[in-house]
Write a protein that holds these residues in place. Structure first.
Motif, PDB file in Angstrom:
ATOM      1  N   SER A   1      -6.592   5.879   5.671  1.00  0.00           N
ATOM      2  CA  SER A   1      -5.704   5.131   6.406  1.00  0.00           C
ATOM      3  C   SER A   1      -5.971   5.016   7.795  1.00  0.00           C
ATOM      4  O   SER A   1      -6.670   5.947   8.387  1.00  0.00           O
ATOM      5  CB  SER A   1      -4.218   5.993   6.196  1.00  0.00           C
ATOM      6  OG  SER A   1      -3.354   5.273   6.923  1.00  0.00           O
TER       7      SER A   1
ATOM      8  N   GLU B   1      -1.068   2.908   3.576  1.00  0.00           N
ATOM      9  CA  GLU B   1      -0.470   2.388   4.804  1.00  0.00           C
ATOM     10  C   GLU B   1      -0.196   3.424   5.857  1.00  0.00           C
ATOM     11  O   GLU B   1      -0.376   3.062   6.865  1.00  0.00           O
ATOM     12  CB  GLU B   1       0.886   1.726   4.096  1.00  0.00           C
ATOM     13  CG  GLU B   1       1.855   1.585   5.480  1.00  0.00           C
ATOM     14  CD  GLU B   1       1.350   0.441   6.126  1.00  0.00           C
ATOM     15  OE1 GLU B   1       1.959  -0.029   7.208  1.00  0.00           O
ATOM     16  OE2 GLU B   1       0.460  -0.361   5.601  1.00  0.00           O
TER      17      GLU B   1
ATOM     18  N   ARG C   1       7.940   0.700  -1.789  1.00  0.00           N
ATOM     19  CA  ARG C   1       6.468   1.185  -1.822  1.00  0.00           C
ATOM     20  C   ARG C   1       6.231   2.414  -2.255  1.00  0.00           C
ATOM     21  O   ARG C   1       6.935   3.556  -2.227  1.00  0.00           O
ATOM     22  CB  ARG C   1       6.308   1.405  -0.212  1.00  0.00           C
ATOM     23  CG  ARG C   1       4.705   1.937   0.216  1.00  0.00           C
ATOM     24  CD  ARG C   1       4.700   2.012   1.788  1.00  0.00           C
ATOM     25  NE  ARG C   1       5.206   0.855   2.673  1.00  0.00           N
ATOM     26  CZ  ARG C   1       4.385   0.067   3.007  1.00  0.00           C
ATOM     27  NH1 ARG C   1       3.102  -0.067   2.768  1.00  0.00           N
ATOM     28  NH2 ARG C   1       4.935  -1.010   3.834  1.00  0.00           N
TER      29      ARG C   1
ATOM     30  N   SER D   1       0.859  -1.117   0.016  1.00  0.00           N
ATOM     31  CA  SER D   1       0.064   0.092   0.062  1.00  0.00           C
ATOM     32  C   SER D   1       0.920   1.367  -0.082  1.00  0.00           C
ATOM     33  O   SER D   1       1.969   1.260   0.515  1.00  0.00           O
ATOM     34  CB  SER D   1      -0.919   0.068   1.246  1.00  0.00           C
ATOM     35  OG  SER D   1      -1.610  -1.197   1.317  1.00  0.00           O
TER      36      SER D   1
ATOM     37  N   ALA E   1       3.592   0.816  11.250  1.00  0.00           N
ATOM     38  CA  ALA E   1       3.740   2.426  10.596  1.00  0.00           C
ATOM     39  C   ALA E   1       4.415   3.240  11.613  1.00  0.00           C
ATOM     40  O   ALA E   1       5.213   4.232  11.234  1.00  0.00           O
ATOM     41  CB  ALA E   1       2.340   2.762   9.929  1.00  0.00           C
TER      42      ALA E   1
END
Length: 486
Positions: free
Chosen positions: A439, A211, A178, A112, A404
Motif C-alpha cells: 500500500s 487501500e 470495502r 481495494s 485514505a
C-alpha cells in the motif's frame, strides 16, 4: 554609500513584508467534519474483556527462549469466545505459529481492501521486578479507573478495541462496502518475521493491493509541541529504519607490561569515538517537516512566523531540534553505541575487541549509506566492519493529501474534536514496515490520549490504560470503519 544603504533598507523591508505575508496566510489545516455517528460502548464490559486478554502471558519467543504456545492458543480461543459476531461474520486464518488474519468481506469487490494491524505478543517483565508493580503484570486487574497489565497499551488494547468495534457494528446490522482485513501478529516485539512478514507474503501471493494500512504508532499527546495548547494527534506517516554496525579489532595479545602503542581496545575506542563525534547529517523533511506545517498555524504569531518561513529559517529550526535527544531523533539518523567488549584480565593484552553501534535510520538514508558513513569516519584498516543480521530500511513517507489519510483525519476530529491532527516520523519499529510494499498509504496511530509520564509505562512497569480511554478507542475504530469502509 547612501544608495547602498537605501537598497539594503528596501531589501530588508521587502523581506519583512514577505515574512509577515507568509505568516498571515499560514492558516489552520484542521478539518471540520460532520458530527460522528453515535455508538454505545459498555466501557466496563470492554475493560473486563481486555483484562481477561491481559491474563494470558503471550510473550514472543526470543534468544532461545520459546514462546508459551498454550498462552497464544488460549488467547485465540478467548477472542473467539468473547467476540462471537465477529467470528461468525469474518473469515479467520491462523498464520505462522501464533498470528491471525481476519477478513470482513465488503459488498463492493471493486474497492481495494483496507488493513488494520495489531499484535498479540507482549514484552516480558524483567525477573524479580513483578513486586514493584501496583498490580501483578499478568493479573489483568481493573482498578481505580484503569485496566492494568502487560499489553494494556502495547498492544492488546488496540486488538481488543478493533474487535469490539466490529462486534458493535455487526450488532447494528452494518456491513462494509470495502473489504476490511485485520492482521494480528504474534511476534511484533521480536521483529515480526513469523507473523507480519508471513501475513504480508500471503497477501502478496494472493495479489492483494491494500487501500490503506493502520497500525500502532503515534498517540494523542498534550504539552509536547511548544506553543500548542491543544492536544496533538501524532499520526506516523513514515518509520525509521534499523541497523547495527559491528566493529572488530584484532590484537597480538601478550603481557600488559610490554604494551604496543595502542592495544586492540585502544584502536577500537578511537574508532568508536570518531563515529560518535561524526553523526550523520540532520535535515527536516517527511513527517517531521509536515509536523510543523500542520501544528505551526496553531502557534502564537512569533512561532508561526518561524514555521511559515522554513525556506529561510530551516537551518535555525534544525539546529535547535538537534539539541535534545527526543527531537534530534526526528531529524537525523541517530548513532547509539550499545555494546563494547574486549579483554579478560587487567594484566593481559586483549587479542580482540568488539563494539556494536545501533543506528535508527531517517527516511532518505539507507543501511548501505550508514555502513559507508561509518567506514569513511573510522578510516582505519585495522577495524573490521559489518552489520548484524536484523536490519530494516526506513519506510517510504505516506502522503497526507490522499483520501485514505482524509478518512483517518476526519475520524480523529470527530471522535476527539479538540485535537490538532498532524503527521510525524515514527522513530520506533512496528509491524507496519512489513506491509509498505502492499500500500502507498501506511499510517501508524493508536487512538489513546496519554500524558508524557505514561510513555514510560510502555515496556515498563505499571502498564495501564484508562477504562474511558479504551472505550474511546472502540468508538474511534468503529467510526474509522464507517468513514473508510462504508
Amino acid at each position: 554609500m547612501k544608495r547602498l544603504l537605501l537598497s539594503m533598507a528596501l531589501a530588508a523591508s521587502v523581506l519583512v513584508l514577505v515574512l509577515v505575508a507568509r505568516t498571515l496566510s499560514f492558516t489552520s489545516r484542521q478539518v471540520a467534519p460532520a458530527a460522528m455517528e453515535p455508538l454505545t460502548v459498555d466501557a466496563d464490559a470492554a475493560a473486563a474483556r481486555l483484562a481477561g486478554a491481559l491474563r494470558l502471558k503471550t510473550v514472543a519467543a526470543s534468544e532461545g527462549v520459546p514462546a508459551e504456545d498454550a498462552a497464544f492458543a488460549g488467547l485465540h480461543a478467548y477472542l473467539a469466545e468473547h467476540f462471537p459476531r465477529a467470528h461468525a461474520a469474518l473469515k479467520r486464518e491462523p498464520v505462522g505459529p501464533h498470528s491471525l488474519l481476519y477478513t470482513w468481506p465488503g459488498t463492493d469487490a471493486s474497492l481495494s481492501p483496507m488493513l488494520l494491524v495489531g499484535h498479540l505478543d507482549v514484552v516480558p517483565v524483567a525477573p524479580g521486578t513483578e513486586d514493584a508493580w501496583a498490580h501483578p503484570p499478568f493479573a489483568g486487574v481493573v482498578a481505580d479507573g484503569f485496566v492494568w497489565g502487560r499489553g494494556a497499551l502495547d498492544d492488546k488494547s488496540s486488538v481488543l478495541a478493533q474487535l469490539e468495534a466490529v462486534e458493535a457494528l455487526l450488532a447494528l446490522g452494518e456491513k462494509p462496502r470495502r473489504t476490511v482485513m485485520f492482521a494480528f501478529g504474534g511476534d511484533e516485539e521480536v521483529g515480526g518475521l513469523k507473523g507480519a512478514v508471513a501475513i504480508a507474503a500471503l497477501l502478496k501471493e494472493r495479489g492483494v493491493r491494500l487501500e490503506s494500512v493502520l497500525d500502532e504508532g503515534g498517540v494523542i499527546m498534550s504539552g509536547t509541541v511548544p506553543g500548542v495548547s491543544a492536544p496533538v494527534a501524532l499520526v506516523g506517516t513514515s518509520e525509521k529504519g534499523f541497523t547495527s554496525v559491528e566493529l572488530k579489532v584484532k590484537g597480538e595479545g601478550g603481557h600488559s607490561s610490554m604494551p604496543p602503542p595502542r592495544s586492540a581496545v585502544g584502536v577500537l575506542a578511537r574508532a568508536v569515538a570518531r563515529v560518535e563525534d561524526s553523526p550523520m547529517p540532520a535535515r527536516l523533511e517527511g513527517g517531521s517537516r509536515e509536523l510543523f506545517l500542520r501544528v505551526g498555524p496553531e502557534m502564537p504569531f512569533g512561532m508561526r512566523l518561524l514555521f511559515a518561513n522554513l525556506w529561510l529559517t530551516e537551518p535555525l529550526v534544525v539546529r535547535q531540534l538537534t539539541q535534545k535527544p527526543t527531537t534530534n531523533a526526528a531529524v537525523r539518523t541517530t548513532t547509539a553505541v550499545t555494546m563494547f567488549q574486549g579483554g579478560v584480565r587487567d594484566n593481559v593484552l586483549p587479542t580482540s575487541a568488539r563494539a556494536v553501534v545501533n543506528f535508527r535510520i531517517l527516511p532518505g538514508d539507507s543501511v548501505d549509506g550508514v555502513l559507508q558513513h561509518v567506514r569513511s569516519v573510522v578510516d582505519d584498516s585495522r577495524v573490521e566492519l559489518g552489520t548484524l543480521a536484523f536490519q530494516s530500511e526506513p519506510s517510504p513517507v505516506s502522503r497526507t493529501d490522499t483520501q485514505a489519510f482524509g478518512h483517518l483525519e476526519r475520524t480523529l476530529r470527530q471522535v476527539f474534536p479538540e485535537v490538532v491532527v498532524s503527521s510525524y516520523l515514527n522513530v520506533a519499529a512496528t509491524d507496519s514496515r512489513h506491509y509498505v510494499g502492499l500500500s502507498d498509504n501506511v499510517f501508524r496511530f493508536f487512538p489513546v490520549h496519554l500524558r508524557a509520564e505514561d510513555l514510560a509505562r510502555v515496556h515498563g512497569k505499571d502498564e495501564r490504560i484508562a477504562v474511558t480511554a479504551h472505550a474511546q478507542a472502540v468508538r474511534f475504530y468503529a467510526q474509522y470503519l464507517r468513514n473508510a469502509a462504508r
